[in-house]
Design an enzyme around this catalytic site. Structure first.
Site, PDB file in Angstrom:
ATOM      1  N   ASN A 170      -0.379  -0.573  17.029  1.00 46.63           N
ATOM      2  CA  ASN A 170      -0.256  -0.068  18.517  1.00 46.63           C
ATOM      3  C   ASN A 170      -1.239  -0.664  19.467  1.00 46.63           C
ATOM      4  O   ASN A 170      -2.283  -1.012  19.195  1.00 46.63           O
ATOM      5  CB  ASN A 170      -0.391   1.510  18.627  1.00 46.63           C
ATOM      6  CG  ASN A 170      -0.018   1.994  20.005  1.00 46.63           C
ATOM      7  OD1 ASN A 170      -0.752   2.133  20.780  1.00 46.63           O
ATOM      8  ND2 ASN A 170       1.321   2.290  20.512  1.00 46.63           N
TER       9      ASN A 170
ATOM     10  N   ALA B 177      -4.495  -1.515  11.711  1.00 46.76           N
ATOM     11  CA  ALA B 177      -5.745  -1.138  11.788  1.00 46.76           C
ATOM     12  C   ALA B 177      -6.544  -0.623  10.758  1.00 46.76           C
ATOM     13  O   ALA B 177      -7.855  -0.843  10.563  1.00 46.76           O
ATOM     14  CB  ALA B 177      -5.627  -0.184  13.239  1.00 46.76           C
ATOM     15  N   ASN B 178      -6.144   0.460  10.055  1.00 48.55           N
ATOM     16  CA  ASN B 178      -6.860   1.064   8.925  1.00 48.55           C
ATOM     17  C   ASN B 178      -7.150   0.085   7.945  1.00 48.55           C
ATOM     18  O   ASN B 178      -8.344   0.001   7.518  1.00 48.55           O
ATOM     19  CB  ASN B 178      -5.957   2.029   8.455  1.00 48.55           C
ATOM     20  CG  ASN B 178      -6.720   3.009   7.321  1.00 48.55           C
ATOM     21  OD1 ASN B 178      -7.733   3.382   7.565  1.00 48.55           O
ATOM     22  ND2 ASN B 178      -6.203   2.862   6.030  1.00 48.55           N
TER      23      ASN B 178
ATOM     24  N   HIS C 153      -5.913  -6.610 -10.048  1.00 44.78           N
ATOM     25  CA  HIS C 153      -6.191  -7.284  -8.872  1.00 44.78           C
ATOM     26  C   HIS C 153      -7.112  -8.690  -9.056  1.00 44.78           C
ATOM     27  O   HIS C 153      -6.892  -9.592  -8.426  1.00 44.78           O
ATOM     28  CB  HIS C 153      -7.103  -6.222  -8.267  1.00 44.78           C
ATOM     29  CG  HIS C 153      -8.287  -6.057  -8.839  1.00 44.78           C
ATOM     30  ND1 HIS C 153      -8.556  -4.827  -9.451  1.00 44.78           N
ATOM     31  CD2 HIS C 153      -9.652  -6.615  -8.635  1.00 44.78           C
ATOM     32  CE1 HIS C 153      -9.941  -4.397  -9.774  1.00 44.78           C
ATOM     33  NE2 HIS C 153     -10.564  -5.602  -9.373  1.00 44.78           N
TER      34      HIS C 153
ATOM     35  N   THR D  10       0.821  -1.142   0.003  1.00 50.27           N
ATOM     36  CA  THR D  10      -0.077   0.056   0.110  1.00 50.27           C
ATOM     37  C   THR D  10       0.982   1.142   0.214  1.00 50.27           C
ATOM     38  O   THR D  10       2.123   1.234   0.123  1.00 50.27           O
ATOM     39  CB  THR D  10      -0.832  -0.011   1.330  1.00 50.27           C
ATOM     40  OG1 THR D  10      -0.066   0.258   2.689  1.00 50.27           O
ATOM     41  CG2 THR D  10      -1.724  -1.239   1.129  1.00 50.27           C
TER      42      THR D  10
ATOM     43  N   CYS E 205       7.411   2.194  19.179  1.00 49.60           N
ATOM     44  CA  CYS E 205       7.176   3.412  19.562  1.00 49.60           C
ATOM     45  C   CYS E 205       7.519   3.526  21.047  1.00 49.60           C
ATOM     46  O   CYS E 205       7.065   4.812  21.857  1.00 49.60           O
ATOM     47  CB  CYS E 205       5.601   3.641  19.408  1.00 49.60           C
ATOM     48  SG  CYS E 205       4.572   2.808  20.531  1.00 49.60           S
TER      49      CYS E 205
END
Length: 189
Positions: free
Chosen positions: A132, A97-98, A80, A43, A165
Site C-alpha cells: 500500500n 512490506a513484511n 532451502h 509464503t 484497495c
C-alpha cells in the site's frame, strides 16, 4: 539453441501475487531468449492470493511445509540450500512490506527467508516491492530497499497507480512485462 535457466519465483503476502499465473505463462513464451525451469516459493500469506487452478502445472510450487517434510535425519536434503544451488536466478515478485523488513534484518522464519539468507551473492536476485502507498511512503521502506541494493540485489521499482484497495499512489508491483525484461537483462550479462 536456447539456453535453459533455473528460475525461482518467490511470492510473499501481497495482493500482487494474483499476477503469478501471468508471470509464469509469459516466461514460457517460446520467443524469449531463454527457456525457464520454474519453481515457485509461496509464503503462507501469499497462498491467500493464489488461484491454484490457474497456475501453469509446469511450475513446481513449494511452501514451508515442504521444507520440513524433506528433512528427517542427517544426510537428507535441506530444501532451502538445494534450491539455492539449483537456481540461476531468484525473483521475488511480489515483495511485501513484511518480507522486505524480514530480509533487511536477516530473519529466517520461513522457506523464502531461508533461501534468501543462503543465497549465493554471485547469482542475480531481483525483487519487486509491492505494498500500500502508505506503507511504501514510510521512511523505513526506502532504508530497507537501499540495504538490499547494497548487498547487490536488484530492485525492480514499484509503480504508481490505483491499488486494489482503492488508494492511488506508489507501491504497486512493476508490470509483468517489465519484470520479464529485467530478468532477461540480468541473465544476458
Amino acid at each position: 539453441m536456447k539456453s535453459t535457466k533455473n528460475l525461482i519465483i518467490a511470492c510473499s503476502g501481497s495482493v500482487a501475487t494474483i499476477k503469478l499465473p501471468v508471470l509464469i505463462e509469459k516466461l514460457q513464451d517460446p520467443s524469449l531468449d531463454f527457456r525457464f525451469n520454474i519453481k515457485v516459493i509461496l509464503t503462507e500469506h501469499a497462498k491467500h492470493f493464489v488461484d491454484f487452478a490457474s497456475v501453469p502445472q509446469s511450475a513446481e510450487l513449494l511452501d514451508d511445509e515442504m521444507e520440513w517434510k524433506a528433512w528427517n535425519k542427517r544426510g537428507d536434503p535441506v530444501v532451502h540450500i538445494e534450491l539455492g544451488k539449483w537456481a540461476d536466478v531468484l525473483v521475488i515478485a511480489p515483495l511485501s512490506a513484511n518480507s522486505l523488513a524480514k530480509i533487511s534484518m536477516g530473519l529466517c522464519d520461513n522457506l523464502l527467508m531461508c533461501v534468501i539468507r543462503a543465497w549465493d551473492l554471485k547469482k542475480p536476485l531481483l525483487f519487486c516491492p509491492a505494498m500500500n502507498t502508505r506503507m511504501y511512503d514510510h521512511p523505513i521502506t526506502s532504508d530497507q530497499i537501499n540495504k538490499l541494493k547494497s548487498w547487490g540485489y536488484h530492485e525492480i521499482p514499484s509503480i504508481a497507480k490505483t491499488l486494489i484497495c482503492g488508494d492511488t499512489g506508489n507501491g504497486a508491483m512493476a508490470d509483468v512485462d517489465t519484470i520479464i525484461i529485467e530478468i532477461l537483462n540480468k541473465l544476458q550479462k
